[in-house]
Motif scaffolding. Structure first.
Motif, mmCIF file in Angstrom:
data_model
loop_
_atom_site.group_PDB
_atom_site.id
_atom_site.type_symbol
_atom_site.label_atom_id
_atom_site.label_comp_id
_atom_site.label_asym_id
_atom_site.label_seq_id
_atom_site.Cartn_x
_atom_site.Cartn_y
_atom_site.Cartn_z
ATOM 1 N N VAL A 131 -1.527 -11.696 -5.502
ATOM 2 C CA VAL A 131 -1.162 -10.303 -5.777
ATOM 3 C C VAL A 131 -1.384 -9.407 -4.557
ATOM 4 N N VAL A 132 -1.640 -10.017 -3.402
ATOM 5 C CA VAL A 132 -1.949 -9.267 -2.177
ATOM 6 C C VAL A 132 -0.912 -9.569 -1.103
ATOM 7 N N GLU A 133 -0.356 -8.523 -0.515
ATOM 8 C CA GLU A 133 0.548 -8.656 0.621
ATOM 9 C C GLU A 133 -0.133 -8.031 1.833
ATOM 10 N N VAL A 134 -0.211 -8.771 2.925
ATOM 11 C CA VAL A 134 -0.887 -8.308 4.142
ATOM 12 C C VAL A 134 0.113 -7.604 5.051
ATOM 13 N N TYR A 135 -0.322 -6.484 5.644
ATOM 14 C CA TYR A 135 0.509 -5.717 6.568
ATOM 15 C C TYR A 135 -0.264 -5.467 7.862
ATOM 16 N N PRO A 136 0.463 -5.254 8.967
ATOM 17 C CA PRO A 136 -0.210 -5.097 10.266
ATOM 18 C C PRO A 136 -0.945 -3.776 10.462
ATOM 19 N N SER A 137 -0.635 -2.762 9.643
ATOM 20 C CA SER A 137 -1.289 -1.460 9.830
ATOM 21 C C SER A 137 -1.392 -0.720 8.498
ATOM 22 N N GLU A 138 -2.250 0.280 8.472
ATOM 23 C CA GLU A 138 -2.391 1.123 7.287
ATOM 24 C C GLU A 138 -1.077 1.846 6.986
ATOM 25 N N GLU A 139 -0.380 2.282 8.034
ATOM 26 C CA GLU A 139 0.882 2.990 7.852
ATOM 27 C C GLU A 139 1.916 2.090 7.181
ATOM 28 N N ALA B 248 1.295 -0.525 5.239
ATOM 29 C CA ALA B 248 0.871 -0.744 3.852
ATOM 30 C C ALA B 248 1.228 0.468 2.995
ATOM 31 N N LEU B 249 0.973 1.664 3.498
ATOM 32 C CA LEU B 249 1.313 2.876 2.750
ATOM 33 C C LEU B 249 2.822 2.994 2.531
ATOM 34 N N ALA B 250 3.614 2.576 3.518
ATOM 35 C CA ALA B 250 5.072 2.634 3.389
ATOM 36 C C ALA B 250 5.592 1.672 2.330
ATOM 37 N N HIS B 251 4.905 0.555 2.118
ATOM 38 C CA HIS B 251 5.338 -0.446 1.142
ATOM 39 C C HIS B 251 4.683 -0.280 -0.227
ATOM 40 N N ALA B 252 3.735 0.621 -0.334
ATOM 41 C CA ALA B 252 3.069 0.866 -1.620
ATOM 42 C C ALA B 252 4.004 1.614 -2.558
ATOM 43 N N ASP B 253 3.831 1.379 -3.842
ATOM 44 C CA ASP B 253 4.590 2.091 -4.871
ATOM 45 C C ASP B 253 3.704 2.189 -6.113
ATOM 46 N N ARG C 146 1.739 -0.964 -7.255
ATOM 47 C CA ARG C 146 1.559 -1.526 -5.916
ATOM 48 C C ARG C 146 0.795 -0.489 -5.080
ATOM 49 N N HIS C 147 -0.493 -0.775 -4.832
ATOM 50 C CA HIS C 147 -1.387 0.185 -4.187
ATOM 51 C C HIS C 147 -1.795 -0.281 -2.795
ATOM 52 N N ALA C 148 -1.747 0.646 -1.836
ATOM 53 C CA ALA C 148 -2.189 0.350 -0.475
ATOM 54 C C ALA C 148 -3.711 0.373 -0.417
ATOM 55 N N ALA C 149 -4.264 -0.545 0.377
ATOM 56 C CA ALA C 149 -5.727 -0.648 0.480
ATOM 57 C C ALA C 149 -6.120 -1.322 1.781
#
Length: 83
Positions: A38-46, A48-53, A58-61
């Motif tokens: 249930v976790v998708e890894v992203y290279p930056s906080e930005e 992750a926030l862009a892919h959150a919904d 789907r929450h950025a963390a």
């Protein structure tokens, strides 16, 4: 060599890292550990926030992991929510 005091503060470890993620959590933000499925890894906080919904659970963390649990599952541990 410095002694690791917790999963979250072992910055010299190459095994478990802390990274920006998006977590699918239909139960909301009550849990502190999540299976890798249930976790998708992203290279930056930005990113992750862009892919959150949040409307689709789907929450950025920031999370630490993956770490193998005693049951043999790979888990991510919540450090903090971004959204």
């Amino acid at each position: 060599m410095p002694q690791a005091t917790s999963l979250f503060t072992d910055v010299e470890s190459k095994v478990v890292g802390t990274t920006a993620v998006v977590i699918y959590s239909p139960a909301g933000k009550k849990r502190t550990r999540f299976p890798e499925g249930v976790v998708e890894v992203y290279p930056s906080e930005e990113d992750a926030l862009a892919h959150a919904d949040p409307a689709k659970s789907r929450h950025a963390a920031i999370a630490s992991g993956p770490s193998r649990s005693s049951e043999g599952f790979k888990l991510f541990y919540l450090v903090r929510w971004l959204d």
